[in-house]
Design a protein around this motif. Structure first.
Motif, mmCIF file in Angstrom:
data_model
loop_
_atom_site.group_PDB
_atom_site.id
_atom_site.type_symbol
_atom_site.label_atom_id
_atom_site.label_comp_id
_atom_site.label_asym_id
_atom_site.label_seq_id
_atom_site.Cartn_x
_atom_site.Cartn_y
_atom_site.Cartn_z
ATOM 1 N N VAL A 423 28.762 50.645 45.447
ATOM 2 C CA VAL A 423 27.845 51.783 45.488
ATOM 3 C C VAL A 423 26.499 51.322 44.940
ATOM 4 C CG1 VAL A 423 27.358 54.127 44.631
ATOM 5 C CG2 VAL A 423 29.713 53.466 45.156
ATOM 6 N N VAL A 424 25.438 51.675 45.632
ATOM 7 C CA VAL A 424 24.082 51.359 45.164
ATOM 8 C C VAL A 424 23.293 52.656 45.215
ATOM 9 C CG1 VAL A 424 21.986 50.019 45.612
ATOM 10 C CG2 VAL A 424 24.217 49.047 46.195
ATOM 11 N N SER A 425 22.630 53.001 44.120
ATOM 12 C CA SER A 425 21.701 54.137 44.204
ATOM 13 C C SER A 425 20.365 53.738 43.589
ATOM 14 C CB SER A 425 22.288 55.391 43.561
ATOM 15 O OG SER A 425 22.875 55.083 42.345
ATOM 16 N N MET A 426 19.314 54.325 44.133
ATOM 17 C CA MET A 426 17.959 53.932 43.713
ATOM 18 C C MET A 426 17.047 55.143 43.654
ATOM 19 S SD MET A 426 16.930 50.729 46.118
ATOM 20 C CE MET A 426 18.248 49.652 46.627
ATOM 21 N N THR A 427 16.108 55.065 42.733
ATOM 22 C CA THR A 427 14.933 55.923 42.788
ATOM 23 C C THR A 427 13.748 54.953 42.845
ATOM 24 O OG1 THR A 427 14.569 55.929 40.415
ATOM 25 C CG2 THR A 427 16.069 57.621 41.282
ATOM 26 N N ALA A 428 12.537 55.495 42.845
ATOM 27 C CA ALA A 428 11.384 54.606 42.891
ATOM 28 C C ALA A 428 11.286 53.749 41.627
ATOM 29 C CB ALA A 428 10.113 55.430 43.065
ATOM 30 N N ASP A 429 11.992 54.163 40.551
ATOM 31 C CA ASP A 429 11.874 53.444 39.286
ATOM 32 C C ASP A 429 13.137 52.743 38.837
ATOM 33 O OD1 ASP A 429 9.221 54.203 38.765
ATOM 34 O OD2 ASP A 429 9.951 56.229 38.318
ATOM 35 N N SER A 430 14.246 53.077 39.449
ATOM 36 C CA SER A 430 15.486 52.527 38.890
ATOM 37 C C SER A 430 16.494 52.218 39.984
ATOM 38 C CB SER A 430 16.094 53.539 37.910
ATOM 39 O OG SER A 430 16.507 54.681 38.635
ATOM 40 N N LEU A 431 17.452 51.402 39.576
ATOM 41 C CA LEU A 431 18.525 51.025 40.501
ATOM 42 C C LEU A 431 19.823 51.023 39.704
ATOM 43 C CD1 LEU A 431 18.628 48.116 42.987
ATOM 44 C CD2 LEU A 431 20.232 48.103 41.103
ATOM 45 N N SER A 432 20.890 51.589 40.267
ATOM 46 C CA SER A 432 22.181 51.452 39.592
ATOM 47 C C SER A 432 23.238 51.029 40.596
ATOM 48 C CB SER A 432 22.568 52.747 38.872
ATOM 49 O OG SER A 432 22.848 53.733 39.812
ATOM 50 N N LEU A 433 24.219 50.307 40.066
ATOM 51 C CA LEU A 433 25.264 49.725 40.908
ATOM 52 C C LEU A 433 26.624 50.149 40.383
ATOM 53 C CD1 LEU A 433 24.018 45.995 40.873
ATOM 54 C CD2 LEU A 433 23.452 47.755 42.567
ATOM 55 N N ARG A 434 27.580 50.287 41.309
ATOM 56 C CA ARG A 434 28.981 50.405 40.867
ATOM 57 C C ARG A 434 29.732 49.235 41.488
ATOM 58 N NH1 ARG A 434 31.548 55.745 42.286
ATOM 59 N NH2 ARG A 434 32.742 54.655 43.870
ATOM 60 N N VAL A 435 30.512 48.577 40.644
ATOM 61 C CA VAL A 435 31.163 47.327 41.064
ATOM 62 C C VAL A 435 32.677 47.513 40.982
ATOM 63 C CG1 VAL A 435 31.361 44.859 40.568
ATOM 64 C CG2 VAL A 435 29.210 46.046 40.136
ATOM 65 N N ILE A 436 33.360 47.102 42.033
ATOM 66 C CA ILE A 436 34.828 47.229 42.034
ATOM 67 C C ILE A 436 35.400 46.391 40.892
ATOM 68 C CG2 ILE A 436 36.941 46.831 43.367
ATOM 69 C CD1 ILE A 436 35.314 47.192 45.924
ATOM 70 N N GLY A 437 36.261 47.012 40.099
ATOM 71 C CA GLY A 437 36.883 46.299 38.973
ATOM 72 C C GLY A 437 36.024 46.289 37.721
ATOM 73 N N ASP A 438 34.829 46.937 37.783
ATOM 74 C CA ASP A 438 33.929 46.983 36.620
ATOM 75 C C ASP A 438 33.661 45.610 36.035
ATOM 76 O OD1 ASP A 438 33.206 49.619 36.419
ATOM 77 O OD2 ASP A 438 35.063 50.183 35.404
ATOM 78 N N VAL A 439 33.392 44.659 36.898
ATOM 79 C CA VAL A 439 33.120 43.291 36.428
ATOM 80 C C VAL A 439 31.708 42.891 36.852
ATOM 81 C CG1 VAL A 439 35.552 42.599 36.456
ATOM 82 C CG2 VAL A 439 34.177 42.343 38.530
ATOM 83 N N GLU A 440 31.298 41.707 36.483
ATOM 84 C CA GLU A 440 29.983 41.197 36.909
ATOM 85 C C GLU A 440 29.941 41.143 38.439
ATOM 86 O OE1 GLU A 440 27.757 39.225 34.579
ATOM 87 O OE2 GLU A 440 26.270 39.123 36.175
ATOM 88 N N PRO A 441 28.866 41.639 39.046
ATOM 89 C CA PRO A 441 28.826 41.613 40.511
ATOM 90 C C PRO A 441 28.935 40.189 41.055
ATOM 91 C CG PRO A 441 27.056 42.992 39.644
ATOM 92 C CD PRO A 441 27.676 42.289 38.473
ATOM 93 N N ALA A 442 29.715 40.063 42.136
ATOM 94 C CA ALA A 442 29.856 38.749 42.779
ATOM 95 C C ALA A 442 29.333 38.798 44.198
ATOM 96 C CB ALA A 442 31.328 38.332 42.772
ATOM 97 N N GLY A 443 29.085 39.989 44.727
ATOM 98 C CA GLY A 443 28.621 40.109 46.109
ATOM 99 C C GLY A 443 28.529 41.573 46.499
ATOM 100 N N LEU A 444 28.341 41.762 47.779
ATOM 101 C CA LEU A 444 28.063 43.099 48.304
ATOM 102 C C LEU A 444 29.075 43.371 49.419
ATOM 103 C CD1 LEU A 444 25.780 45.288 48.151
ATOM 104 C CD2 LEU A 444 24.600 43.986 49.939
ATOM 105 N N CYS A 445 29.842 44.476 49.300
ATOM 106 C CA CYS A 445 30.767 44.796 50.390
ATOM 107 C C CYS A 445 30.095 45.817 51.317
ATOM 108 C CB CYS A 445 32.107 45.294 49.858
ATOM 109 S SG CYS A 445 32.043 46.892 49.063
ATOM 110 N N GLY A 446 30.821 46.227 52.366
ATOM 111 C CA GLY A 446 30.228 47.040 53.425
ATOM 112 C C GLY A 446 29.598 48.333 52.933
#
Ligand code: FES
Length: 630
Positions: A423-446
């Motif tokens: 999951v990726v969400s953005m505003t003009a000032d910020s970006l937040s990510l949700r990562v499967i397994g709550d770990v350091e991101p390793a890549g981007l799924c569909g």
């Protein structure tokens, strides 16, 4: 509203047929519910397909004599069982057993209030399925033979099952004598459809199970069902062991084309996957695998062909021909499954090489063929299957979306596994990510890819043609994000996560201009598919009352972002719903109810397949769809 009725309809083969399949009109009183069903189904089945409950404790087997209805208008001859269930006066008044009435003309039917509550399970997209599995067990207490009763062992068993016309095989005869004698003639008959597959000592009726398999190219899911209650008792999933031979169906077909011996290898790997899952679900629920008498298999045409040991090569090259749409009787043993040795496998039929049995199962679960609403079913993957229609007509097609949604062909793409940004969400000032397994991101799924691109379009960092805006504009439009819009060599990229030092783009998780293009191609193929179906039906996007996003990817996709990118038609967001793993749900339904199974087979006659690849208007429509909606 218009429907695709003008002109002769093409059949699922793409050939023409003179007219749509004939239907009979049935009206059920006192509710006044009017339904249309193919002729030849029983009144009991027609009612239960349409959610009208008729009393029954045998589920339509013709043994309980509770399914009493009165034919108020129309004529139906009395069956042999009717003569035993009703008095001559009642027969004259039109009383019949609904499960014995074969509908071949319009009828008005009075349904008395329920005395017993039918056993039902909620499966699929909120579907109530009245239990009537093809597999059944009957406990029999038989008379011992004597000099005055010299019937054979088989005659003795079949006589106690005289409401069924059964066949059997040598395997049963090899054991029937010893089983009857060792169990004092108290035995359980195990029946699948019209086949007596086993005679077991004692009463084993409480142990009757089935396994529903969703045989995906990537992931295979198994659900163990208690067929006497309809309850799922264990679920397991694993990666398809064919993975080393490629991520999608084309690479697996190519592997076999290059070396025909690989068909056996890949079939064996499919069997290992299915067998591993069967063992796992049985172990989880402490069920003896021998009590699993039937399995259902929903897979795309390639996976199904390979699992059955059929060469898939003709599926991979034009004109994309299947060996068969319907498969003959398949034993669980044909799939090397460690279940009851005479257990059966129901294999879902396919509409076409690229709209397979998984979609037949998904449509069954969605109930699209019984719903008056016009709905769009979209199963997004490397190949995207699309179905549009309602209970009066259904159109299907397949769009080659490519591997972008599986995370392949994307620079930092990966499968939806631990470490994938989902999951990726953005505003003009910020970006937040949700990562499967709550770990350091390793890549981007569909789903993360769709979110990232939709967010960048929304905040204005990507224009509608899919191009990153110039750096100077970015600093004005989205000051908090502009530092992430940078370059890797010549290529412009947007950094989602810095793995090393900020600024170290080579080590970052990013979205490149080329990734955006890949998504645009995939999205355009899918949108072209549903636009062509809408045009065939003479409908506009606003006529669609619901969009069902099917499959595992559809479950994770944000409906709002799917609309934002034009993956689905521009509709109010509440009209776009996630339908979940509908292929697996359809497989469950087929195990729980022969009526639903018949419904899956009937779909083959009801869906018209529209081939996109030979259409003159495909390329123009595709180019039109490359842009993101304004
Ligand atoms: S449903 Fe039991 S006899 Fe018809």
């Amino acid at each position: 509203m218009a429907g695709p009725s003008a002109g002769p309809a093409a059949g699922p083969d793409g050939g023409t047929q003179a007219s749509p399949p004939a239907r009979v009109d049935l009206t059920f009183q006192p509710a006044g519910t009017r339904v249309r069903v193919p002729p030849g189904v029983t009144l009991f089945d027609a009612a239960s397909w349409n959610g009208i409950a008729i009393d029954s404790t045998c589920g339509g087997h013709g043994t309980c004599k509770k399914c009493k209805v009165r034919i108020a208008a129309g004529s139906v001859p009395a069956s042999a069982l009717d003569a035993r269930a009703f008095s001559p006066d009642e027969l004259r008044a039109g009383w019949r057993l609904a499960c014995r009435v074969i509908t071949d003309s319009d009828l008005q039917v009075e349904v008395p209030p329920l005395v017993t509550r039918p056993k039902a399970a909620t499966v699929g997209v909120g579907r109530q399925v009245i239990l009537r599995p093809a597999a059944q067990k009957r406990y029999l207490e038989l008379a011992e033979p004597s000099l005055s009763d010299q019937r054979t062992d088989l005659q003795r068993v079949l006589a106690a099952l005289d409401d069924l016309e059964l066949r059997t095989d040598l395997t049963v005869l090899r054991s029937i004598g010893s089983v009857l004698r060792s169990a004092d003639y108290r035995v359980t008959a195990v029946i699948i459809d019209d086949v007596l597959i086993d005679v077991q000592p004692g009463d084993t009726t409480a142990r009757l199970y089935g396994i529903a398999f969703d045989l995906g190219t990537t992931t295979v899911v198994a659900t163990l069902l208690d067929l006497s209650t309809g309850t799922p008792v264990a679920v397991a999933s694993m990666l398809n062991r064919q993975q080393p031979f490629g991520a999608d169906v084309i690479t697996r077909i190519s592997a076999i084309m290059m070396d025909p011996a690989r068909l056996g290898t890949l079939a064996g790997l499919a069997h290992e996957t299915l067998a591993g899952l069967a063992a796992e679900v049985c172990a989880q629920a402490a069920v003896d695998p021998a009590d699993v008498c039937e399995v259902a298999l929903a897979g795309n045409a390639t996976m199904t062909h390979i699992a059955l040991g059929i060469d898939p090569e003709p599926l991979g090259v034009a004109p994309f021909i299947m060996a068969a749409r319907h498969f003959p009787e398949v034993l669980a043993a044909d799939l090397s499954l460690p279940v009851h040795p005479r257990g059966r496998a129901f294999v879902f039929p396919a509409f076409g090489a690229y709209v397979g049995g998984d979609i037949t199962a998904g449509l069954l679960a969605s109930g699209m063929d019984r719903d008056s609403r016009t709905r769009l079913f979209v199963d997004i993957g490397t190949n995207c299957e699309i179905v549009l229609g309602n209970r009066d007509w259904l159109l299907a097609t397949a769009a080659p979306a490519g591997p972008a949604f599986e995370g392949a062909a994307i620079r930092c793409g990966m499968r939806a596994a631990d470490g994938a940004i989902e999951v990726v969400s953005m505003t003009a000032d910020s970006l937040s990510l949700r990562v499967i397994g709550d770990v350091e991101p390793a890549g981007l799924c569909g789903s993360g890819l769709v979110d990232a691109v939709a967010s960048l379009v929304s905040v204005g960092l990507l224009d509608h043609s899919g191009r990153f805006v110039p750096e100077d504009d970015a600093a004005v439009i989205a000051p908090g994000l502009a530092g992430r819009l940078t370059r890797l060599g010549e290529e412009r990229v947007f950094v989602l996560h810095w793995l090393g030092e900020p600024g170290d783009v080579a080590r970052a998780i990013y979205l490149s201009q080329r990734d955006v293009r890949e998504l645009q191609f995939a999205k355009a193929a899918i949108a072209t598919g549903w636009n062509i179906l809408l045009a065939e039906a003479g409908l506009a996007p606003g006529d669609i009352q619901q969009v069902l996003l099917a499959g595992s990817f559809g479950s994770y996709l944000s409906p709002a972002n799917a609309i934002r990118l034009g993956l689905v038609p521009p509709l109010p967001v509440l009209r776009v719903v996630s339908a979940g793993n509908v292929a697996g749900e359809g497989a469950k339904m087929a195990l729980l109810s022969v009526r639903e199974r018949a419904g899956a087979l009937a779909l083959q006659e009801e869906v018209r397949y529209v081939e996109l690849s030979d259409r003159a208007d495909f390329n123009d429509a595709f180019v039109d769809q490359l842009q993101f909606p304004a």
